[in-house]
Design a protein around this motif. Structure first.
Motif, PDB file in Angstrom:
ATOM      1  N   SER A   1     -40.027  30.071   4.057  1.00  0.00           N
ATOM      2  CA  SER A   1     -38.560  30.090   4.075  1.00  0.00           C
ATOM      3  C   SER A   1     -38.029  31.400   4.663  1.00  0.00           C
ATOM      4  N   THR A   2     -38.748  32.504   4.458  1.00  0.00           N
ATOM      5  CA  THR A   2     -38.289  33.752   5.085  1.00  0.00           C
ATOM      6  C   THR A   2     -38.598  33.742   6.588  1.00  0.00           C
TER       7      THR A   2
ATOM      8  N   PHE B   1     -37.656  34.778  -3.632  1.00  0.00           N
ATOM      9  CA  PHE B   1     -38.646  33.854  -4.168  1.00  0.00           C
ATOM     10  C   PHE B   1     -40.068  34.367  -3.969  1.00  0.00           C
ATOM     11  N   ARG B   2     -40.290  35.027  -2.829  1.00  0.00           N
ATOM     12  CA  ARG B   2     -41.631  35.596  -2.622  1.00  0.00           C
ATOM     13  C   ARG B   2     -41.933  36.651  -3.675  1.00  0.00           C
TER      14      ARG B   2
ATOM     15  N   GLY C   1     -46.347  23.401  -9.983  1.00  0.00           N
ATOM     16  CA  GLY C   1     -47.228  24.255 -10.769  1.00  0.00           C
ATOM     17  C   GLY C   1     -48.267  25.066 -10.013  1.00  0.00           C
ATOM     18  N   SER C   2     -48.189  25.112  -8.678  1.00  0.00           N
ATOM     19  CA  SER C   2     -49.189  25.883  -7.936  1.00  0.00           C
ATOM     20  C   SER C   2     -48.576  27.153  -7.353  1.00  0.00           C
ATOM     21  N   MET C   3     -49.025  28.309  -7.872  1.00  0.00           N
ATOM     22  CA  MET C   3     -48.520  29.585  -7.373  1.00  0.00           C
ATOM     23  C   MET C   3     -48.837  29.765  -5.896  1.00  0.00           C
TER      24      MET C   3
ATOM     25  N   PHE D   1     -37.149  24.971  -4.581  1.00  0.00           N
ATOM     26  CA  PHE D   1     -37.961  25.922  -5.329  1.00  0.00           C
ATOM     27  C   PHE D   1     -38.238  25.434  -6.746  1.00  0.00           C
TER      28      PHE D   1
ATOM     29  N   VAL E   1     -42.862  35.063  -6.856  1.00  0.00           N
ATOM     30  CA  VAL E   1     -44.251  34.613  -6.799  1.00  0.00           C
ATOM     31  C   VAL E   1     -45.182  35.799  -7.051  1.00  0.00           C
TER      32      VAL E   1
ATOM     33  N   ASP F   1     -30.190  33.620   3.817  1.00  0.00           N
ATOM     34  CA  ASP F   1     -31.364  32.756   3.628  1.00  0.00           C
ATOM     35  C   ASP F   1     -32.651  33.579   3.585  1.00  0.00           C
ATOM     36  N   PHE F   2     -32.718  34.575   4.456  1.00  0.00           N
ATOM     37  CA  PHE F   2     -33.905  35.437   4.476  1.00  0.00           C
ATOM     38  C   PHE F   2     -34.066  36.160   3.133  1.00  0.00           C
TER      39      PHE F   2
ATOM     40  N   MET G   1     -41.044  23.094  -6.484  1.00  0.00           N
ATOM     41  CA  MET G   1     -42.307  23.824  -6.299  1.00  0.00           C
ATOM     42  C   MET G   1     -42.813  24.344  -7.640  1.00  0.00           C
ATOM     43  N   VAL G   2     -41.891  24.841  -8.458  1.00  0.00           N
ATOM     44  CA  VAL G   2     -42.275  25.323  -9.783  1.00  0.00           C
ATOM     45  C   VAL G   2     -42.843  24.156 -10.591  1.00  0.00           C
TER      46      VAL G   2
ATOM     47  N   SER H   1     -42.515  29.753   0.032  1.00  0.00           N
ATOM     48  CA  SER H   1     -41.453  30.764   0.003  1.00  0.00           C
ATOM     49  C   SER H   1     -41.590  31.700   1.202  1.00  0.00           C
ATOM     50  N   THR H   2     -42.833  31.984   1.584  1.00  0.00           N
ATOM     51  CA  THR H   2     -43.025  32.779   2.795  1.00  0.00           C
ATOM     52  C   THR H   2     -42.469  32.038   4.008  1.00  0.00           C
TER      53      THR H   2
ATOM     54  N   GLY I   1     -35.211  33.863   0.462  1.00  0.00           N
ATOM     55  CA  GLY I   1     -36.642  33.615   0.625  1.00  0.00           C
ATOM     56  C   GLY I   1     -37.470  34.784   0.103  1.00  0.00           C
TER      57      GLY I   1
ATOM     58  N   MET J   1     -44.681  31.758 -13.836  1.00  0.00           N
ATOM     59  CA  MET J   1     -44.068  30.461 -13.541  1.00  0.00           C
ATOM     60  C   MET J   1     -42.784  30.263 -14.324  1.00  0.00           C
TER      61      MET J   1
ATOM     62  N   LEU K   1     -46.437  27.792  -3.854  1.00  0.00           N
ATOM     63  CA  LEU K   1     -45.157  28.493  -3.905  1.00  0.00           C
ATOM     64  C   LEU K   1     -45.141  29.666  -2.939  1.00  0.00           C
ATOM     65  N   ASP K   2     -46.238  30.374  -2.919  1.00  0.00           N
ATOM     66  CA  ASP K   2     -46.348  31.530  -2.034  1.00  0.00           C
ATOM     67  C   ASP K   2     -46.201  31.096  -0.575  1.00  0.00           C
TER      68      ASP K   2
ATOM     69  N   SER L   1     -35.149  30.045 -10.269  1.00  0.00           N
ATOM     70  CA  SER L   1     -34.858  29.001  -9.278  1.00  0.00           C
ATOM     71  C   SER L   1     -33.789  28.052  -9.815  1.00  0.00           C
TER      72      SER L   1
END
Lengths: 338, 338
Positions: free
Chosen positions: B153-154, A134-135, B141-143, B134, A138, A127-128, B137-138, B150-151, A131, A143, B146-147, A150
């Motif tokens: 999630s880690t 995905f970071r 449409g906001s990066m 995810f 970004v 999971d890490f 999130m895409v 996704s952060t 994540g 997009m 998303l940032d 994704s």
């Protein structure tokens, strides 16, 4: 007088991954650095588990495909390195979760992470890494690439879930099997190749060329893997031969032999694959039936078909060293089993 | 002559989640529709497993926070609905993986998904839901959003891995424990609240206000949960009381009693939590020590501290019904245990 090179020989494929490795070597050094830095965490167990898997010497074919497709599509920035690392993280996360799902003891000739740190760490470090993947996407700032990757992550999970259900039954069809490997293997190959031209802002035909190159290469790759698990066309006994059989994992060679076999043979396959009675003598019997029905060589033939489709997907693209290297990879993948 | 309302009573918090539920009801209907549509898959097992968990009646506090914070920050578009669904999917994926990691039998009074469909399906459907999160999130449409997500999630995964290591030892410090719950619970609360003002393109002070509101609310929420597992301040025996103790999960009440206790008491805690010998009489003994050292009520006091910080994070924001509803949620969370 010139040397006469027979047509056949001139067209003979290189069947090597070497040109791709060489062409992407400089960028891959940056990918590897990024991978190392992004497995960092104050939580000690995370870099340990990640390092165990990352060091265990996978080919890193997927990130090389991302790098090559970006360069070939004319991209000249730096974000292909980021996305390549991201693709490898997605792959690594999948491996960690797969080992838990398959209850595997080994991975790439080493103990599976779950055997060293437990299922729990494998799920969570997976999971890490997902994540982190995905970071990094970004960070890469596209997009469209995020959308493609994704989506791939959901398709991969769908393929694996499908395999869970299919794995139980000999009534799995070849089309079911193809749907499974399209998800669990080909989707990431496809996405890895498509994000290159996306970064390069290439037109749709170019994007499609790379996407279908990757998809078909992925299908060929998995078909060959499944054939190699029974020794490939020559049925040579290498390492891991028989693993799928002993785990009762139903792959195309078995499906073909089952569908082509007599009622008695079907009974054999049902009890061998659905029950948990895969002894060594049953494996010899299985190999006999597989050979009698050309099940392994026809699996390789199916792989060749997808290999051809991968080559043709790239055909309209202008010639270049990188293109040739990508074509060589197709031949390399298929040649492993034939 | 007016009625004299004592100061104390006028300031008494509503301690209810009701205003938030009512203010977000219309948007939540759209979130729930989106959630249903995004669990769809041709692979039958996926909607089954997802539905099992989604129908089991969680409070959906996190998506309500996303909706409310977006509206309060002045957002008037539709993407807060998408991000709210995305946040709930991240949460659901985490629950599925947690049950595998914790080897839980039950979840919200129902059989855990892994007991019905197996660990494998729980891992993979979790991955699928995370992928869908995810993708949504895409779609939004906001990066920047998303940032942030996704952060999160880690950070969630890091918190869970930390808990794996910490769970083994009574030498876990209060700060270790806080780092764990910051990751596993507060990170998603924080992200859920921050993406609202991001969509609204609010300035940094506003973003920070919501981020820290969410973070501190999440910390208070988890502290209260851990206190309730020992019956809360009144040590009332409700459902699930004693679960953490019997699973040997080391939470703040136990850490406080351990650190404040005699050498003999420490021996008791070590054998009760680290070994697997949590009988019912050991639980009675544990409750006695917890009470003797005010360990439960002081855990609630810690929660009150973070509740105050959550309230103060929002303090500079203009008054509104939504703001009041968000403040009421803080009181509601803390009041559950006191």
């Amino acid at each position: 007088m010139g040397v006469v090179v027979p047509m056949e020989e001139r067209r003979a494929p290189q069947a090597s991954v070497r040109p791709l490795v060489e062409l992407t070597a400089a960028d891959m050094r940056r990918v590897n650095q990024l991978i190392l830095s992004k497995t960092g965490s104050d939580v000690e167990m995370i870099p340990e588990v990640a390092k165990h898997l990352i060091d265990s010497g996978g080919k890193r074919l997927r990130p090389m495909l991302t790098l090559a497709s970006a360069v070939m599509a004319g991209y000249s920035g730096d974000e292909h390195v980021t996305l390549a690392a991201s693709v490898e993280f997605m792959h690594t996360a999948t491996l960690l979760h797969d080992d838990v799902v398959d209850e595997s003891d080994m991975r790439r000739g080493k103990q599976a992470a779950r055997m060293v740190w437990g299922n729990q760490a494998s799920v969570l470090v997976g999971d890490f890494l997902l994540g982190q993947a995905f970071r990094m996407m970004v960070d890469a700032g596209s997009m469209e690439a995020l959308d493609v990757l994704s989506t791939a992550s959901t398709v991969i999970a769908e393929g694996e879930v499908m395999q869970l259900s299919a794995a139980q039954s000999m009534e799995t069809t070849e089309d079911d099997y193809m749907a499974v490997i399209r998800g669990k293997t080909a989707a990431l190959f496809s996405a890895a190749c498509e994000v290159g031209p996306i970064l390069a802002q290439a037109d749709k035909p170019t994007r499609d060329a790379f996407r279908y190159y990757g998809l078909n290469l992925g299908l060929a790759f998995q078909l060959v893997d499944d054939a190699l698990d029974y020794g490939g066309s020559k049925a040579e006994l290498g390492k891991n031969v028989g693993d799928d059989f002993h785990e009762g994992k139903i792959t195309l060679p078995v499906l073909l032999a089952y569908r082509r076999g007599s009622e008695e043979e079907r009974g054999f396959w049902r009890s061998a694959m659905e029950a948990d009675a895969s002894q060594n003598d049953a494996f010899d019997q299985a190999m006999h039936y597989l050979a009698a029905h050309d099940a392994i060589s026809d699996t390789v033939a199916r792989a060749q078909h997808y290999g051809e489709r991968a080559r043709d997907a790239l055909a309209p693209q202008p010639e270049s060293d990188v293109k040739q290297a990508l074509l060589d990879v197709v031949d390399f993948c298929v040649a492993r089993a034939s």
